[in-house]
Scaffold this motif. Structure first.
Motif, mmCIF file in Angstrom:
data_model
loop_
_atom_site.group_PDB
_atom_site.id
_atom_site.type_symbol
_atom_site.label_atom_id
_atom_site.label_comp_id
_atom_site.label_asym_id
_atom_site.label_seq_id
_atom_site.Cartn_x
_atom_site.Cartn_y
_atom_site.Cartn_z
ATOM 1 N N TYR A 1 -3.848 2.529 10.264
ATOM 2 C CA TYR A 1 -4.873 1.688 10.891
ATOM 3 C C TYR A 1 -6.070 1.456 9.970
ATOM 4 O O TYR A 1 -6.523 0.314 9.796
ATOM 5 C CB TYR A 1 -5.339 2.331 12.198
ATOM 6 C CG TYR A 1 -6.483 1.601 12.860
ATOM 7 C CD1 TYR A 1 -6.255 0.427 13.579
ATOM 8 C CD2 TYR A 1 -7.791 2.082 12.751
ATOM 9 C CE1 TYR A 1 -7.300 -0.256 14.183
ATOM 10 C CE2 TYR A 1 -8.842 1.399 13.355
ATOM 11 C CZ TYR A 1 -8.593 0.236 14.049
ATOM 12 O OH TYR A 1 -9.634 -0.444 14.638
ATOM 13 N N GLU A 2 -6.585 2.526 9.376
ATOM 14 C CA GLU A 2 -7.770 2.397 8.537
ATOM 15 C C GLU A 2 -7.501 1.488 7.342
ATOM 16 O O GLU A 2 -8.325 0.648 6.972
ATOM 17 C CB GLU A 2 -8.241 3.782 8.056
ATOM 18 C CG GLU A 2 -8.846 4.657 9.137
ATOM 19 C CD GLU A 2 -7.803 5.274 10.053
ATOM 20 O OE1 GLU A 2 -6.603 5.231 9.708
ATOM 21 O OE2 GLU A 2 -8.192 5.803 11.116
ATOM 22 N N PHE A 3 -6.339 1.673 6.726
ATOM 23 C CA PHE A 3 -5.961 0.853 5.576
ATOM 24 C C PHE A 3 -5.811 -0.610 5.996
ATOM 25 O O PHE A 3 -6.220 -1.529 5.279
ATOM 26 C CB PHE A 3 -4.662 1.389 4.974
ATOM 27 C CG PHE A 3 -4.320 0.840 3.613
ATOM 28 C CD1 PHE A 3 -5.210 0.060 2.887
ATOM 29 C CD2 PHE A 3 -3.075 1.105 3.044
ATOM 30 C CE1 PHE A 3 -4.890 -0.440 1.636
ATOM 31 C CE2 PHE A 3 -2.737 0.607 1.797
ATOM 32 C CZ PHE A 3 -3.646 -0.176 1.099
ATOM 33 N N ARG A 4 -5.227 -0.846 7.173
ATOM 34 C CA ARG A 4 -5.064 -2.212 7.658
ATOM 35 C C ARG A 4 -6.420 -2.878 7.904
ATOM 36 O O ARG A 4 -6.605 -4.069 7.614
ATOM 37 C CB ARG A 4 -4.212 -2.245 8.940
ATOM 38 C CG ARG A 4 -2.744 -1.973 8.710
ATOM 39 C CD ARG A 4 -1.916 -2.308 9.939
ATOM 40 N NE ARG A 4 -2.221 -1.468 11.083
ATOM 41 C CZ ARG A 4 -1.608 -0.319 11.350
ATOM 42 N NH1 ARG A 4 -0.653 0.132 10.545
ATOM 43 N NH2 ARG A 4 -1.928 0.381 12.427
ATOM 44 N N GLN A 5 -7.380 -2.109 8.424
ATOM 45 C CA GLN A 5 -8.700 -2.660 8.695
ATOM 46 C C GLN A 5 -9.410 -3.092 7.421
ATOM 47 O O GLN A 5 -10.084 -4.122 7.376
ATOM 48 C CB GLN A 5 -9.556 -1.623 9.444
ATOM 49 C CG GLN A 5 -9.106 -1.356 10.870
ATOM 50 C CD GLN A 5 -9.149 -2.593 11.732
ATOM 51 O OE1 GLN A 5 -10.208 -3.182 11.942
ATOM 52 N NE2 GLN A 5 -8.001 -3.003 12.260
ATOM 53 N N VAL A 6 -9.245 -2.312 6.365
ATOM 54 C CA VAL A 6 -9.839 -2.669 5.074
ATOM 55 C C VAL A 6 -9.101 -3.854 4.459
ATOM 56 O O VAL A 6 -9.712 -4.803 3.953
ATOM 57 C CB VAL A 6 -9.816 -1.459 4.113
ATOM 58 C CG1 VAL A 6 -10.249 -1.892 2.710
ATOM 59 C CG2 VAL A 6 -10.710 -0.347 4.628
ATOM 60 N N THR A 7 -7.771 -3.805 4.534
ATOM 61 C CA THR A 7 -6.947 -4.829 3.884
ATOM 62 C C THR A 7 -7.170 -6.207 4.477
ATOM 63 O O THR A 7 -7.230 -7.210 3.756
ATOM 64 C CB THR A 7 -5.460 -4.451 3.988
ATOM 65 O OG1 THR A 7 -5.254 -3.201 3.334
ATOM 66 C CG2 THR A 7 -4.585 -5.506 3.336
ATOM 67 N N MET A 8 -7.290 -6.288 5.807
ATOM 68 C CA MET A 8 -7.405 -7.609 6.424
ATOM 69 C C MET A 8 -8.661 -8.339 5.975
ATOM 70 O O MET A 8 -8.722 -9.568 5.982
ATOM 71 C CB MET A 8 -7.362 -7.498 7.948
ATOM 72 C CG MET A 8 -8.597 -6.944 8.590
ATOM 73 S SD MET A 8 -8.429 -6.958 10.397
ATOM 74 C CE MET A 8 -10.106 -6.538 10.882
ATOM 75 N N LYS A 9 -9.688 -7.589 5.542
ATOM 76 C CA LYS A 9 -10.918 -8.212 5.059
ATOM 77 C C LYS A 9 -10.751 -8.778 3.654
ATOM 78 O O LYS A 9 -11.587 -9.551 3.186
ATOM 79 C CB LYS A 9 -12.061 -7.199 5.094
ATOM 80 C CG LYS A 9 -12.401 -6.714 6.493
ATOM 81 C CD LYS A 9 -13.459 -5.631 6.467
ATOM 82 C CE LYS A 9 -13.744 -5.103 7.873
ATOM 83 N NZ LYS A 9 -14.739 -4.013 7.858
#
Length: 266
Positions: free
Chosen positions: A158-166
């Motif tokens: 989840y944390e990685f996805r939140q950073v990646t989507m930006k």
């Protein structure tokens, strides 16, 4: 009496405008099953005669049979419970397993494949988003596309996805794998793309039923599979998802392999 079993043999012969009608029907089955041909034709901006020709082209004798089959298909999707593997004869399950793969590949139109391939040809950054059991199939897809020379990012938590989507930009290519097409995290991510005015080209892989993620995507690929759970853990087959994304990549290699700088001649 299943809608997809009837239309499968006719999908490859559809024109671009007929494919648009087919996509509309699949995305709006619950609505179409209760409408008249005049209402559906009006919703799709075609004449009743044009829509009736489409209905006959995909394997039905008329509009009445068309809506009746859709009603049964919607009802079965809502109420049917899939048997656990091998509580039925193994031969029967093997046939269902193969049928799921065949249906997933047959339903995808050449137009959709070519549209995705055309975006791959621009050498975009490729992002893969998946959760649950789909993550393990996506791990293989990540390997496959990376080995083909693409810049691929696959955030696994989840944390990685939140950073990646930006980090996603408007020229990038995003694959979202979500069987039910209703995952709240992915829906929030898609809306954030719109809000930031950095909307990438989005390809979703979902079940063949109307869902929110497919409706927000540029291209949706339908996947068929039996949902299987053991020991309170999902172990549903991901082979149909893998087959579709392999098919896209192999089409890209066929179309661009001889002249694309991503490919190194051996």
């Amino acid at each position: 009496m299943n809608f997809f079993e009837i239309v499968n043999a006719h999908i490859s012969s559809l024109t671009k405008s007929e494919q648009a009608l087919f996509d509309y029907v699949v995305k709006n089955m619950d609505q179409v099953k209760n409408q008249s041909i005049r209402e559906v034709a009006a919703e799709t901006f075609v004449s009743t005669a044009t829509f009736l020709r489409f209905v006959k082209k995909i394997g039905f004798t008329g509009f009445s049979e068309f809506t009746t089959v859709i009603k049964y298909t919607v009802l079965n999707n809502q109420t049917a419970t899939k048997p656990m593997p091998f509580t039925v004869q193994q031969r029967d399950y093997r046939e269902e397993y193969l049928k799921n793969i065949t249906e997933s590949v047959r339903v995808i139109s050449p137009t959709k494949i070519n549209e995705i391939v055309s975006h791959l040809a621009t050498h975009p950054n490729v992002y893969l988003f998946a959760k649950g059991i789909s993550k393990y199939a996506t791990e293989y897809i990540y390997y496959l596309y990376s080995m083909a020379g693409f810049s691929v990012t696959y955030p696994k938590d989840y944390e990685f996805r939140q950073v990646t989507m930006k980090q996603v930009q408007k020229d990038d290519l995003v694959f979202i794998i979500s069987y039910d097409g209703q995952n709240s995290e992915f829906l929030e991510m898609m809306h954030s793309f719109e809000a930031s005015h950095q909307r990438p080209f989005i390809v979703s892989i979902t079940e063949a039923d109307n869902n929110t993620i497919q409706n927000l995507s540029d291209v949706n690929l339908y996947v068929f599979t039996d949902q299987v759970t053991v020991n309170q853990t999902e172990i549903s087959s991901q082979i149909s998802t893998i087959a579709l994304l392999e098919l896209v990549l192999y089409q890209y290699i066929e179309d661009y392999g001889k002249r694309d700088f991503n490919f190194i001649k051996q």
